[in-house]
Scaffold this active site. Structure first.
Site, mmCIF file in Angstrom:
data_model
loop_
_atom_site.group_PDB
_atom_site.id
_atom_site.type_symbol
_atom_site.label_atom_id
_atom_site.label_comp_id
_atom_site.label_asym_id
_atom_site.label_seq_id
_atom_site.Cartn_x
_atom_site.Cartn_y
_atom_site.Cartn_z
ATOM 1 N N SER A 175 0.840 -1.199 0.000
ATOM 2 C CA SER A 175 0.000 0.000 0.000
ATOM 3 C C SER A 175 0.876 1.250 0.000
ATOM 4 O O SER A 175 1.832 1.343 0.770
ATOM 5 C CB SER A 175 -0.857 -0.041 1.267
ATOM 6 O OG SER A 175 -1.710 1.061 1.314
ATOM 7 N N ALA A 176 0.522 2.224 -0.865
ATOM 8 C CA ALA A 176 1.403 3.383 -1.063
ATOM 9 C C ALA A 176 1.496 4.322 0.139
ATOM 10 O O ALA A 176 2.531 4.935 0.381
ATOM 11 C CB ALA A 176 0.937 4.174 -2.283
ATOM 12 N N CYS B 154 -6.864 0.846 13.135
ATOM 13 C CA CYS B 154 -8.197 0.265 12.991
ATOM 14 C C CYS B 154 -8.741 -0.206 14.328
ATOM 15 O O CYS B 154 -9.937 -0.321 14.505
ATOM 16 C CB CYS B 154 -8.147 -0.915 12.029
ATOM 17 S SG CYS B 154 -7.017 -0.655 10.691
HETATM 18 N N1 PLP Z 1 -2.040 -4.830 6.238
HETATM 19 C C1 PLP Z 1 -1.269 -4.235 7.146
HETATM 20 C C2 PLP Z 1 -0.172 -5.002 7.807
HETATM 21 C C3 PLP Z 1 -1.478 -2.888 7.469
HETATM 22 O O1 PLP Z 1 -0.704 -2.294 8.388
HETATM 23 C C4 PLP Z 1 -2.530 -2.179 6.816
HETATM 24 C C5 PLP Z 1 -2.812 -0.774 7.172
HETATM 25 O O2 PLP Z 1 -2.583 -0.344 8.283
HETATM 26 C C6 PLP Z 1 -3.280 -2.856 5.845
HETATM 27 C C7 PLP Z 1 -3.014 -4.181 5.593
HETATM 28 C C8 PLP Z 1 -4.372 -2.153 5.098
HETATM 29 O O3 PLP Z 1 -3.828 -1.309 4.113
HETATM 30 P P1 PLP Z 1 -4.699 -0.103 3.492
HETATM 31 O O4 PLP Z 1 -4.789 0.945 4.546
HETATM 32 O O5 PLP Z 1 -3.934 0.357 2.303
HETATM 33 O O6 PLP Z 1 -6.010 -0.690 3.084
#
Ligand code: PLP
Length: 394
Positions: A201-202, A327
């Protein structure tokens, strides 16, 4: 504006100026839809090709193995759901870990509840590292996918990805890794590590939000995820987010170019911060592996403290931090990651994650330590548990 120290770079990062500059023309002059036929569209198409090359180079992949998504969550969902749907006739077993991001855990739960999947959630050791013998033992003839994160978003522990990839390869099982926190922070080579699919993810590497990718090794069978037009070689439909993709390419190139020097500095500052906090504040402990950890991650539990209160007081002092993943903060449940490494609920509740960036200075950290000392002392003064503990231990 009053002083602000941003230490929540695992949640998101500031978009770098050079990334914004690379993106801007694709909002204004070069706004063509890459699927159109005229010259304006060709400019957008070329920009996507360049970004794909820039990203592929960071992980030793081929550009055509990079599929753009709307972020890490979508890439994780795609890897798990689409692999499962295609291979569930062969077997219904997936292996993952207890410390994955919810983008993986909730997708696994969905597959268990709705699609008949059986999922093994591997334990981790007290430092948050998967035990290879547990992985070996969990494999059955029905296992179709192993998904283990490269580095944890809360405690920063880095998994033995090469060894896990080797085990998956030996058993003919697909290996997916969520590298959202690792991409651009640690060297990754998809061939050397036997990775079949990788999510990223950017916005974790000074790129824009809402753009990510799934690396899918050539030959891996996985169905398309979003149905519609023929974009992304018919596997992920929808008009491409051209400015986002250009920004991701620029951020990836920049992250790779600066990685060695940047992470060396961050690692030193990280260890300085860990040392000062654990030496100068009583009754606290470092969470995660002291060595096999992301260069910018500090995660500390303070006994007799409630993490959310700590965050509010830190915010009052101009310090942006987190008590776990973005989250989960806001919820009162203790972090599933901290519970998985064996912390009791009350200690898991008093945890603080500080994640550094290339802009972090030693002076910032000195200020943070001084504020933390004050705030922790103040919160403990208000804690009946601490009072009891002090009475008993006089
Ligand atoms: N996976 C991990 C380990 C992450 O830390 C995150 C975001 O905090 C994600 C997935 C989700 O990525 P995105 O925010 O681009 O959806």
């Amino acid at each position: 504006m009053s002083k602000r120290i941003y230490l929540d770079n695992a949640a998101t990062t500031k978009t770098a100026t050079e990334v914004v500059e690379a993106m801007l023309p694709y909002f204004t002059e070069n706004y063509g839809n890459p699927s159109s036929v005229y010259d304006l569209a060709a400019t957008s198409k070329e920009a996507i090709t360049k970004a794909r090359e820039q990203i592929a180079a960071v992980i030793g992949a081929e550009p055509k193995e990079i599929y753009f998504t709307a972020g890490g969550t979508e890439a994780d969902n795609w890897a798990l759901e689409a692999t499962y749907e295609l291979l569930c006739k062969k077997g219904n077993h997936i292996i993952t870990t207890k410390i994955e991001h919810h983008a993986i855990l909730h997708t696994c739960e969905y597959l268990e509840k709705n699609r008949g999947a059986r999922v093994t959630y591997l334990d981790v050791d007290e430092n948050g590292i998967v035990k290879l013998e547990d992985l070996e033992k969990a494999i059955t003839p029905e296992t179709i996918l192993i998904s283990v994160m490269f580095a944890n978003n809360e405690i920063g522990s880095i998994q033995p990805i090469k060894e896990i990839g080797q085990i998956a390869k030996e058993h003919g099982i697909y290996f997916h890794t969520d590298a959202v926190q690792a991409f651009g922070q640690v060297p990754i080579d998809v061939d050397e590590y036997h990775i079949d699919m990788l999510s990223s993810s950017a916005h974790k590497i000074n790129g824009p939000k809402g753009i990510g990718f799934l690396y899918i090794r050539k030959g891996v069978k996985i169905r398309s995820f979003i149905h519609g037009g023929a974009q992304e070689r018919k596997r992920r439909a929808g008009t491409e987010n051209v400015p986002g993709i250009v920004g991701y390419g620029a951020a990836a190139e920049r992250a790779a170019r600066t990685m060695q020097e940047r992470t060396e500095v961050e690692r030193k500052l990280r260890d300085y911060l860990i040392e000062r906090i654990t030496k100068e504040i009583p009754y606290c402990r470092l969470n995660g592996d002291p060595v096999k950890r992301l260069p910018n991650n500090v995660n500390i539990s303070f006994q007799f403290i409630e993490g959310e209160s700590l965050l509010i007081f830190l915010d009052g002092a101009g310090i942006c931090a987190s008590s776990g993943s973005a989250c989960t903060s806001g919820s009162l449940d203790p972090s599933h990651v901290l519970l998985a490494i064996g912390l009791p609920h009350e200690i898991a509740h008093g945890s603080l994650r500080l994640t550094l960036s290339e802009e972090t200075t030693k002076e910032d950290l000195d200020y943070v330590v001084e504020k933390l000392k004050e705030i922790v002392a103040r919160l403990r003064d208000m804690s009946p548990l601490y009072e009891d503990f002090m009475k008993k231990n006089k």
